[in-house]
Design a protein around this motif. Structure first.
Motif, mmCIF file in Angstrom:
data_model
loop_
_atom_site.group_PDB
_atom_site.id
_atom_site.type_symbol
_atom_site.label_atom_id
_atom_site.label_comp_id
_atom_site.label_asym_id
_atom_site.label_seq_id
_atom_site.Cartn_x
_atom_site.Cartn_y
_atom_site.Cartn_z
ATOM 1 N N ASP A 59 0.842 -1.198 0.000
ATOM 2 C CA ASP A 59 0.000 0.000 0.000
ATOM 3 C C ASP A 59 0.878 1.250 0.000
ATOM 4 O OD1 ASP A 59 0.632 0.807 2.777
ATOM 5 O OD2 ASP A 59 -0.578 -0.930 3.352
ATOM 6 N N ARG A 60 0.287 2.366 -0.450
ATOM 7 C CA ARG A 60 1.045 3.595 -0.645
ATOM 8 C C ARG A 60 1.680 4.121 0.647
ATOM 9 N NH1 ARG A 60 1.280 7.390 -4.625
ATOM 10 N NH2 ARG A 60 -0.372 6.302 -5.774
ATOM 11 N N PRO A 61 0.960 4.153 1.806
ATOM 12 C CA PRO A 61 1.611 4.667 3.024
ATOM 13 C C PRO A 61 2.865 3.874 3.415
ATOM 14 C CG PRO A 61 -0.764 4.582 3.314
ATOM 15 C CD PRO A 61 -0.480 3.885 2.029
ATOM 16 N N THR B 20 11.121 6.866 2.497
ATOM 17 C CA THR B 20 11.707 7.898 3.352
ATOM 18 C C THR B 20 12.781 7.308 4.262
ATOM 19 O OG1 THR B 20 9.636 9.165 3.322
ATOM 20 C CG2 THR B 20 11.189 9.614 5.112
ATOM 21 N N GLN B 21 12.486 6.171 4.864
ATOM 22 C CA GLN B 21 13.408 5.547 5.818
ATOM 23 C C GLN B 21 14.747 5.190 5.171
ATOM 24 O OE1 GLN B 21 12.863 5.111 9.040
ATOM 25 N NE2 GLN B 21 14.552 3.761 9.616
ATOM 26 N N TYR B 22 14.697 4.708 3.910
ATOM 27 C CA TYR B 22 15.915 4.203 3.293
ATOM 28 C C TYR B 22 16.409 5.052 2.116
ATOM 29 C CZ TYR B 22 15.165 0.449 6.472
ATOM 30 O OH TYR B 22 14.992 -0.251 7.644
ATOM 31 N N ALA C 194 19.646 -3.787 7.586
ATOM 32 C CA ALA C 194 18.837 -3.445 8.767
ATOM 33 C C ALA C 194 17.918 -4.615 9.088
ATOM 34 C CB ALA C 194 18.011 -2.184 8.506
ATOM 35 N N PHE C 195 17.738 -4.836 10.378
ATOM 36 C CA PHE C 195 16.751 -5.822 10.820
ATOM 37 C C PHE C 195 15.932 -5.151 11.916
ATOM 38 C CE2 PHE C 195 15.603 -9.590 13.535
ATOM 39 C CZ PHE C 195 14.607 -10.037 12.686
ATOM 40 N N ASP C 196 14.672 -4.885 11.621
ATOM 41 C CA ASP C 196 13.831 -4.065 12.489
ATOM 42 C C ASP C 196 12.722 -4.916 13.102
ATOM 43 O OD1 ASP C 196 11.997 -2.182 13.572
ATOM 44 O OD2 ASP C 196 12.735 -0.662 12.180
ATOM 45 N N LEU D 112 7.503 0.914 11.959
ATOM 46 C CA LEU D 112 7.241 1.222 10.552
ATOM 47 C C LEU D 112 6.274 0.233 9.928
ATOM 48 C CD1 LEU D 112 8.222 3.247 8.352
ATOM 49 C CD2 LEU D 112 9.877 1.493 7.672
ATOM 50 N N ILE D 113 6.450 -1.036 10.258
ATOM 51 C CA ILE D 113 5.636 -2.131 9.726
ATOM 52 C C ILE D 113 5.201 -2.994 10.896
ATOM 53 C CG2 ILE D 113 5.596 -4.130 8.165
ATOM 54 C CD1 ILE D 113 7.921 -2.869 6.653
ATOM 55 N N ASP D 114 3.972 -3.478 10.881
ATOM 56 C CA ASP D 114 3.487 -4.319 11.976
ATOM 57 C C ASP D 114 3.995 -5.755 11.803
ATOM 58 O OD1 ASP D 114 2.208 -5.095 14.271
ATOM 59 O OD2 ASP D 114 0.270 -5.416 13.299
#
Length: 293
Positions: free
Chosen positions: A2-4, A11-13, A74-76, A81-83
Motif C-alpha cells: 500500500d502507498r503509506p 523515506t526511511q531508506y 537493517a533488521f527491524d 514502521l511495519i506491523d
C-alpha cells in the motif's frame, strides 16, 4: 504494497517511492526491491516471524564462513514502521533459476564449493535447531499402502530400499549447518555464475545428505564434484529424496508454486527421471537388486 507503507520505506531508506517494486517472493515472505541497491523481506503472516529472526543470526555466520549471501543492512523488530519484523538486505543483481535457462555444470560446481564452506561451520547459530528430516519413512510407507496409495508389492520394495540405504549410511555422521531450502528459487545467477544463496528461513542443524533433497538429482551430480565426499553420502541423499517423495504423495496439488517439488509426485518422478538416465556409480547400485523383498 500500500502507498503509506511504500512512502514510509522510501523515506526511511532514502530511495524514490516509485523505485520500490515487488519481486517474486517465497512461501514465507513478501519481497520488494528498494531502488537499485536494497531489498526488503516482510513475513506474510506472524507464523513466519521466527524464520526471519532466525535468518538474522544465520546470515552473519554464513558470510563469515565465506558463503555468498547478501549482507543485512537493517533488521527491524520494533514494529514502528511495519506491523511485523522486516529485514533489509543488500540487493543481488541476478535472477533465480526459476526464470533462467538451465545453467552449466560449472554453476553447480560453484554451489558445491559454497556448501562445503557452509557445512564447515562448527556450531549452530542462535535459533537454529536440530532437524533429522522427518524421521523413519517406513511407517509412512505402511500407511500409504493401507490407504491404497501403494500396492503391497511396491510398498514392500520401498521398505527394502530404505533398509538397504540405511545400512549404507554411517550412524556417527556429525550434523552440519544446513541452508535448508537449497532450491531453484533460492539460487541467484548471472552470466552462468552463482551470485548468492538466499532465504535462510529453513536453516537447520542436521545430516549433510538432507541439504541436497530439494535439488534435482541430475543437478546433485555436478554439485558433488566440489563437495567433500564421505561414506554414505549418495545413499543419504537418495534416502531423503525417496523419504520426502513418499511423504508428499498423498498431499493435495499446489498450483502456482515456483518450486519444482510442489506437485505431489514430483520428487518420485525426479528419482525415476534420474535413474532412467543411467547414472554413474555409486548411484546405479543404490537401487539395485540388493534391495529385495
Amino acid at each position: 504494497m500500500d502507498r503509506p507503507l511504500r512512502d514510509a520505506l522510501a523515506t526511511q531508506y532514502g530511495v524514490p517511492a516509485e523505485s520500490i517494486r515487488e519481486a517474486p517472493g517465497g512461501v514465507a515472505n513478501r519481497a520488494y526491491a528498494l531502488g537499485n541497491d536494497l531489498f526488503v523481506r516482510i513475513p506474510r503472516t506472524p507464523a513466519f516471524d521466527q524464520d526471519l529472526i532466525k535468518e538474522s543470526t544465520v546470515i552473519p555466520v554464513a558470510r563469515a564462513a565465506g558463503v555468498r549471501t547478501p549482507g543485512i543492512v537493517a533488521f527491524d523488530t520494533t514494529r514502528a514502521l511495519i506491523d511485523a519484523p522486516y529485514m533489509v538486505l543488500e540487493r543481488v543483481h541476478g535472477t533465480d533459476l526459476v526464470d533462467t535457462d538451465e545453467p552449466s555444470p560449472a554453476f553447480w560446481q560453484e554451489v558445491g564449493s559454497q556448501l562445503a564452506l557452509l557445512h564447515q561451520v562448527e556450531q549452530p547459530p542462535t535459533g537454529v535447531h536440530p532437524d533429522n528430516g522427518g524421521g523413519d519413512p517406513r511407517p509412512t510407507v505402511d500407511q500409504l499402502a493401507t490407504a491404497g496409495y501403494l500396492d503391497p508389492g511396491t510398498a514392500n520394495w520401498l521398505l527394502a530400499c530404505f533398509d538397504h540405504l540405511t545400512g549404507l549410511i554411517p550412524d556417527n555422521l556429525p550434523p552440519v549447518l544446513l541452508h535448508g531450502d537449497l532450491a531453484q528459487q533460492n539460487l541467484m545467477t548471472h552470466d552462468n555464475h552463482l551470485q548468492a544463496l538466499i532465504d535462510w528461513g529453513d536453516a537447520a542443524w542436521g545430516p549433510p545428505g538432507m541439504e541436497f533433497a530439494k535439488l534435482r538429482l541430475d543437478h546433485v551430480l555436478p554439485v558433488l564434484r566440489n563437495y567433500p565426499h564421505h561414506e554414505g553420502l549418495e545413499a543419504s541423499i537418495l534416502w531423503f529424496h525417496l523419504s520426502w517423495g513418499i511423504s508428499g504423495l498423498a498431499k493435495p496439488p499446489q498450483p502456482g508454486q515456483r518450486h519444482w517439488t510442489a506437485p505431489p509426485p514430483s520428487r518420485l518422478l525426479g528419482v525415476l527421471r534420474f535413474y532412467a538416465s543411467s547414472p554413474p556409480t555409486p548411484w546405479r547400485e543404490l537401487l539395485s537388486q540388493k534391495a529385495q523383498y
